[in-house]
Design a protein around this motif. Structure first.
Motif, PDB file in Angstrom:
ATOM      1  N   LEU A   1      -7.270   1.615  -4.820  1.00  0.00           N
ATOM      2  CA  LEU A   1      -7.056   1.405  -6.246  1.00  0.00           C
ATOM      3  C   LEU A   1      -5.850   0.499  -6.440  1.00  0.00           C
ATOM      4  O   LEU A   1      -4.765   0.792  -5.927  1.00  0.00           O
ATOM      5  N   LEU A   2      -6.033  -0.597  -7.158  1.00  0.00           N
ATOM      6  CA  LEU A   2      -4.949  -1.548  -7.390  1.00  0.00           C
ATOM      7  C   LEU A   2      -4.346  -1.282  -8.765  1.00  0.00           C
ATOM      8  O   LEU A   2      -5.030  -1.389  -9.778  1.00  0.00           O
ATOM      9  N   LEU A   3      -3.068  -0.932  -8.789  1.00  0.00           N
ATOM     10  CA  LEU A   3      -2.406  -0.593 -10.048  1.00  0.00           C
ATOM     11  C   LEU A   3      -1.928  -1.839 -10.773  1.00  0.00           C
ATOM     12  O   LEU A   3      -1.523  -2.817 -10.155  1.00  0.00           O
ATOM     13  N   ASP A   4      -1.959  -1.758 -12.076  1.00  0.00           N
ATOM     14  CA  ASP A   4      -1.398  -2.801 -12.932  1.00  0.00           C
ATOM     15  C   ASP A   4      -0.030  -2.298 -13.378  1.00  0.00           C
ATOM     16  O   ASP A   4       0.079  -1.526 -14.327  1.00  0.00           O
TER      17      ASP A   4
ATOM     18  N   ILE B   1       0.860  -1.182   0.000  1.00  0.00           N
ATOM     19  CA  ILE B   1       0.000   0.000   0.000  1.00  0.00           C
ATOM     20  C   ILE B   1       0.900   1.236   0.000  1.00  0.00           C
ATOM     21  O   ILE B   1       1.855   1.318   0.767  1.00  0.00           O
ATOM     22  N   PHE B   2       0.589   2.178  -0.882  1.00  0.00           N
ATOM     23  CA  PHE B   2       1.350   3.428  -0.925  1.00  0.00           C
ATOM     24  C   PHE B   2       0.394   4.564  -1.245  1.00  0.00           C
ATOM     25  O   PHE B   2      -0.739   4.344  -1.674  1.00  0.00           O
TER      26      PHE B   2
ATOM     27  N   GLY C   1      -2.553   0.332  -4.331  1.00  0.00           N
ATOM     28  CA  GLY C   1      -1.896  -0.928  -4.019  1.00  0.00           C
ATOM     29  C   GLY C   1      -1.301  -1.521  -5.276  1.00  0.00           C
ATOM     30  O   GLY C   1      -1.727  -1.229  -6.394  1.00  0.00           O
ATOM     31  N   ALA C   2      -0.270  -2.355  -5.068  1.00  0.00           N
ATOM     32  CA  ALA C   2       0.333  -3.101  -6.170  1.00  0.00           C
ATOM     33  C   ALA C   2       0.756  -4.455  -5.628  1.00  0.00           C
ATOM     34  O   ALA C   2       1.077  -4.588  -4.445  1.00  0.00           O
TER      35      ALA C   2
ATOM     36  N   THR D   1       3.093   2.649   2.977  1.00  0.00           N
ATOM     37  CA  THR D   1       2.496   2.575   4.312  1.00  0.00           C
ATOM     38  C   THR D   1       2.318   1.178   4.882  1.00  0.00           C
ATOM     39  O   THR D   1       2.322   1.015   6.089  1.00  0.00           O
ATOM     40  N   ASP D   2       2.162   0.156   4.040  1.00  0.00           N
ATOM     41  CA  ASP D   2       1.731  -1.120   4.587  1.00  0.00           C
ATOM     42  C   ASP D   2       1.882  -2.236   3.565  1.00  0.00           C
ATOM     43  O   ASP D   2       1.992  -1.975   2.364  1.00  0.00           O
TER      44      ASP D   2
END
Length: 152
Positions: free
Chosen positions: A129-132, A6-7, A15-16, A91-92
């Motif tokens: 939001l999950l990045l690709d 998480i950033f 997230g990634a 962050t996590d």
């Protein structure tokens, strides 16, 4: 379950997939490269390896900001290419169950939806939001940077 880092960018959490992240580093001095895309900030020497650095805010079309004490560089491996991604804060690391992830809507707060793999609805954090990363990093541009790096 997918382990996710998480950033933050502009106070929004992203997230990634952690499997693509090799390390989290403090922001060091970046050597800028001429005639590269605006989101490619330059290169750093990371433990003897020349690593291209990408400003994730600029890449996603968000407003740039000055680095802070919390600014981090996520060292990512995408399709066998190592790059650094500047984020406001890392962050996590959490587990995200696949049943809370939905496809991204086409309009997500000004970010090109193609960069978003999905949206996780988390009870304790709200929407994430999950990045690709495979899509965020245009490999033609990264390879262009590596060619410049290899010439030096």
């Amino acid at each position: 379950m997918e382990k996710t880092i998480i950033f933050k960018l502009n106070n929004q959490e992203y997230g990634a997939n952690i499997s693509q992240i090799r390390s989290i580093e403090k922001l060091e001095e970046i050597v800028s490269l001429p005639q590269t895309s605006d989101f490619i900030k330059g290169i750093i020497n990371l433990r003897g390896n020349v690593t291209p650095i990408i400003d994730l805010r600029t890449r996603l079309g968000l407003q740039e900001s000055e680095p802070t004490e919390q600014t981090r560089v996520l060292i990512a491996s995408v399709k066998d290419v190592t790059v650094g991604l500047i984020v406001d804060e890392a962050t996590d690391v959490i587990d995200i169950p696949s049943d809370v992830v939905e496809d991204a809507p086409e309009l997500v707060k000004g970010v090109d939806y193609r960069y978003i793999k999905g949206v996780a609805k988390l009870q304790d954090r709200g929407m994430l939001l999950l990045l690709d990363l495979d899509y965020v990093l245009n490999l033609d541009q990264i390879e262009e940077v590596q060619q410049v790096v290899n010439k030096e």
